[in-house]
Design a protein around this motif. Structure first.
Motif, PDB file in Angstrom:
ATOM      1  N   ALA A 103     -29.472 -23.596  17.926  1.00 57.00           N
ATOM      2  CA  ALA A 103     -28.505 -22.786  18.675  1.00 57.00           C
ATOM      3  C   ALA A 103     -27.467 -23.664  19.363  1.00 57.00           C
ATOM      4  CB  ALA A 103     -29.231 -21.905  19.693  1.00 57.00           C
ATOM      5  N   THR A 104     -27.887 -24.804  19.866  1.00 52.11           N
ATOM      6  CA  THR A 104     -26.942 -25.731  20.502  1.00 52.11           C
ATOM      7  C   THR A 104     -25.937 -26.239  19.475  1.00 52.11           C
ATOM      8  OG1 THR A 104     -28.548 -26.401  22.169  1.00 52.11           O
ATOM      9  CG2 THR A 104     -26.734 -27.926  21.749  1.00 52.11           C
ATOM     10  N   CYS A 105     -26.422 -26.622  18.301  1.00 48.60           N
ATOM     11  CA  CYS A 105     -25.522 -27.089  17.238  1.00 48.60           C
ATOM     12  C   CYS A 105     -24.576 -25.979  16.808  1.00 48.60           C
ATOM     13  CB  CYS A 105     -26.321 -27.605  16.042  1.00 48.60           C
ATOM     14  SG  CYS A 105     -27.190 -29.148  16.360  1.00 48.60           S
ATOM     15  N   ARG A 106     -25.092 -24.765  16.677  1.00 48.27           N
ATOM     16  CA  ARG A 106     -24.239 -23.643  16.277  1.00 48.27           C
ATOM     17  C   ARG A 106     -23.190 -23.353  17.347  1.00 48.27           C
ATOM     18  NH1 ARG A 106     -29.103 -21.831  14.053  1.00 48.27           N
ATOM     19  NH2 ARG A 106     -28.923 -21.744  11.781  1.00 48.27           N
ATOM     20  N   ASN A 107     -23.601 -23.428  18.599  1.00 48.33           N
ATOM     21  CA  ASN A 107     -22.668 -23.141  19.681  1.00 48.33           C
ATOM     22  C   ASN A 107     -21.502 -24.131  19.676  1.00 48.33           C
ATOM     23  OD1 ASN A 107     -22.240 -21.467  22.185  1.00 48.33           O
ATOM     24  ND2 ASN A 107     -22.074 -23.532  23.012  1.00 48.33           N
ATOM     25  N   THR A 108     -21.791 -25.420  19.546  1.00 51.04           N
ATOM     26  CA  THR A 108     -20.711 -26.410  19.551  1.00 51.04           C
ATOM     27  C   THR A 108     -19.840 -26.277  18.301  1.00 51.04           C
ATOM     28  OG1 THR A 108     -22.243 -28.087  18.693  1.00 51.04           O
ATOM     29  CG2 THR A 108     -21.869 -28.072  21.070  1.00 51.04           C
ATOM     30  N   LEU A 109     -20.448 -25.966  17.169  1.00 53.06           N
ATOM     31  CA  LEU A 109     -19.667 -25.733  15.953  1.00 53.06           C
ATOM     32  C   LEU A 109     -18.783 -24.496  16.131  1.00 53.06           C
ATOM     33  CD1 LEU A 109     -18.855 -26.204  13.015  1.00 53.06           C
ATOM     34  CD2 LEU A 109     -20.942 -24.987  12.324  1.00 53.06           C
ATOM     35  N   ALA A 129     -25.689 -18.423  17.217  1.00 54.13           N
ATOM     36  CA  ALA A 129     -26.023 -19.248  18.392  1.00 54.13           C
ATOM     37  C   ALA A 129     -26.552 -18.361  19.513  1.00 54.13           C
ATOM     38  CB  ALA A 129     -24.793 -20.028  18.858  1.00 54.13           C
ATOM     39  N   LEU A 130     -25.880 -17.254  19.759  1.00 50.94           N
ATOM     40  CA  LEU A 130     -26.307 -16.339  20.818  1.00 50.94           C
ATOM     41  C   LEU A 130     -27.700 -15.787  20.532  1.00 50.94           C
ATOM     42  CD1 LEU A 130     -25.867 -14.727  23.381  1.00 50.94           C
ATOM     43  CD2 LEU A 130     -24.571 -13.042  22.012  1.00 50.94           C
ATOM     44  N   ALA A 131     -27.950 -15.365  19.315  1.00 54.05           N
ATOM     45  CA  ALA A 131     -29.277 -14.835  18.967  1.00 54.05           C
ATOM     46  C   ALA A 131     -30.358 -15.887  19.199  1.00 54.05           C
ATOM     47  CB  ALA A 131     -29.285 -14.365  17.514  1.00 54.05           C
ATOM     48  N   GLY A 132     -30.085 -17.119  18.803  1.00 50.29           N
ATOM     49  CA  GLY A 132     -31.061 -18.187  19.010  1.00 50.29           C
ATOM     50  C   GLY A 132     -31.308 -18.478  20.477  1.00 50.29           C
ATOM     51  N   ARG A 133     -30.255 -18.474  21.255  1.00 50.58           N
ATOM     52  CA  ARG A 133     -30.409 -18.749  22.685  1.00 50.58           C
ATOM     53  C   ARG A 133     -31.077 -17.594  23.414  1.00 50.58           C
ATOM     54  NH1 ARG A 133     -25.107 -22.400  24.268  1.00 50.58           N
ATOM     55  NH2 ARG A 133     -26.156 -24.365  23.750  1.00 50.58           N
ATOM     56  N   GLU A 134     -30.765 -16.357  23.042  1.00 50.60           N
ATOM     57  CA  GLU A 134     -31.450 -15.223  23.673  1.00 50.60           C
ATOM     58  C   GLU A 134     -32.945 -15.283  23.383  1.00 50.60           C
ATOM     59  OE1 GLU A 134     -28.141 -11.685  23.953  1.00 50.60           O
ATOM     60  OE2 GLU A 134     -29.225 -11.931  22.053  1.00 50.60           O
ATOM     61  N   LYS A 135     -33.287 -15.670  22.166  1.00 51.71           N
ATOM     62  CA  LYS A 135     -34.695 -15.735  21.758  1.00 51.71           C
ATOM     63  C   LYS A 135     -35.450 -16.831  22.509  1.00 51.71           C
ATOM     64  CE  LYS A 135     -37.552 -16.468  17.642  1.00 51.71           C
ATOM     65  NZ  LYS A 135     -37.533 -16.718  16.200  1.00 51.71           N
ATOM     66  N   THR A 136     -34.840 -17.994  22.637  1.00 50.93           N
ATOM     67  CA  THR A 136     -35.562 -19.133  23.221  1.00 50.93           C
ATOM     68  C   THR A 136     -35.363 -19.284  24.723  1.00 50.93           C
ATOM     69  OG1 THR A 136     -33.753 -20.650  22.690  1.00 50.93           O
ATOM     70  CG2 THR A 136     -35.538 -20.443  21.073  1.00 50.93           C
ATOM     71  N   ASP A 143     -26.975 -21.328  29.320  1.00 51.44           N
ATOM     72  CA  ASP A 143     -26.558 -21.642  27.953  1.00 51.44           C
ATOM     73  C   ASP A 143     -26.384 -20.382  27.119  1.00 51.44           C
ATOM     74  OD1 ASP A 143     -26.495 -24.343  28.530  1.00 51.44           O
ATOM     75  OD2 ASP A 143     -28.450 -24.770  27.632  1.00 51.44           O
ATOM     76  N   THR A 144     -27.234 -19.383  27.365  1.00 52.26           N
ATOM     77  CA  THR A 144     -27.077 -18.096  26.686  1.00 52.26           C
ATOM     78  C   THR A 144     -25.758 -17.453  27.092  1.00 52.26           C
ATOM     79  OG1 THR A 144     -29.486 -17.793  26.672  1.00 52.26           O
ATOM     80  CG2 THR A 144     -28.140 -15.832  26.273  1.00 52.26           C
ATOM     81  N   LEU A 145     -25.467 -17.513  28.378  1.00 55.29           N
ATOM     82  CA  LEU A 145     -24.223 -16.924  28.867  1.00 55.29           C
ATOM     83  C   LEU A 145     -23.000 -17.661  28.325  1.00 55.29           C
ATOM     84  CD1 LEU A 145     -25.350 -16.164  32.518  1.00 55.29           C
ATOM     85  CD2 LEU A 145     -25.144 -14.568  30.595  1.00 55.29           C
ATOM     86  N   LEU A 146     -23.119 -18.962  28.101  1.00 54.90           N
ATOM     87  CA  LEU A 146     -22.037 -19.708  27.464  1.00 54.90           C
ATOM     88  C   LEU A 146     -21.808 -19.191  26.045  1.00 54.90           C
ATOM     89  CD1 LEU A 146     -19.996 -22.056  27.449  1.00 54.90           C
ATOM     90  CD2 LEU A 146     -21.870 -23.548  26.744  1.00 54.90           C
ATOM     91  N   SER A 147     -22.896 -18.910  25.344  1.00 52.87           N
ATOM     92  CA  SER A 147     -22.769 -18.350  23.997  1.00 52.87           C
ATOM     93  C   SER A 147     -22.174 -16.949  24.020  1.00 52.87           C
ATOM     94  CB  SER A 147     -24.129 -18.341  23.284  1.00 52.87           C
ATOM     95  OG  SER A 147     -24.529 -19.663  22.987  1.00 52.87           O
ATOM     96  N   VAL A 148     -22.514 -16.155  25.038  1.00 48.45           N
ATOM     97  CA  VAL A 148     -21.898 -14.832  25.198  1.00 48.45           C
ATOM     98  C   VAL A 148     -20.388 -15.000  25.373  1.00 48.45           C
ATOM     99  CG1 VAL A 148     -21.686 -12.834  26.748  1.00 48.45           C
ATOM    100  CG2 VAL A 148     -23.954 -13.708  26.151  1.00 48.45           C
ATOM    101  N   ASN A 149     -20.008 -15.940  26.205  1.00 47.44           N
ATOM    102  CA  ASN A 149     -18.587 -16.194  26.438  1.00 47.44           C
ATOM    103  C   ASN A 149     -17.882 -16.610  25.137  1.00 47.44           C
ATOM    104  OD1 ASN A 149     -16.296 -16.684  28.368  1.00 47.44           O
ATOM    105  ND2 ASN A 149     -16.493 -18.716  27.462  1.00 47.44           N
TER     106      ASN A 149
END
Length: 157
Positions: A103-109, A129-136, A143-149
């Motif tokens: 999820a971190t790699c997907r988020n930065t990509l 990325a968001l799905a992975g972060r919500e899950k973990t 970090d999840t909220l960063l992916s939401v943004n």
């Protein structure tokens, strides 16, 4: 000063020791966080080269250095090179899945793709990325909220 610190650590524990490389990587992260991207890039490239030689191309620490370098390149506006690094990190992570690291790699990509104005592709990556972060991490983790943004930025564009 940084060269002196690196030389001092390497002299004591050896240049190929993992603690030496970890120290170089951590200094790069600290410089990145301070906005000193040119200096951070030098250290991230050094740590990456050392880790590739010592650990191989697909070791998790090597992939961490790849992603760190990609993030610094992104902040420097070197989006094409950043994309290459982020895709490399993600390909390596997917070989030995760890949802949080993926999820971190997907988020930065995803961030890089948005800056490259490739919104549809960025949206798809940001959703994963968001799905992975919500899950973990859960829905309220920073970090999840960063992916939401990031997903919101993709959808806005």
């Amino acid at each position: 000063m940084r060269r002196f610190m690196r030389a001092g650590v390497q002299k004591i524990i050896g240049p190929d020791h993992q603690d030496s490389t970890r120290n170089i990587n951590n200094q790069g992260v600290a410089l990145h966080q301070q906005g000193k991207y040119d200096e951070a890039e030098i250290l991230h490239r050094s740590a990456l080269g050392d880790r590739e030689k010592a650990l191989g191309l697909d070791h998790r620490d090597t992939l961490n250095s790849v992603n760190n370098l990609g993030a610094t390149l992104h902040c420097q506006g070197k989006h094409d090179e950043a994309e290459i690094m982020h895709r490399r990190a993600l390909r390596g992570r997917e070989k030995t899945p760890s949802t949080r690291r993926d999820a971190t790699c997907r988020n930065t990509l995803g961030e890089t793709l948005l800056d490259l104005k490739r919104y549809s592709e960025g949206e798809a990556i940001c959703r994963r990325a968001l799905a992975g972060r919500e899950k973990t991490l859960g829905p309220d983790h920073r970090d999840t909220l960063l992916s939401v943004n990031n997903l919101g930025l993709a959808l806005r564009n």
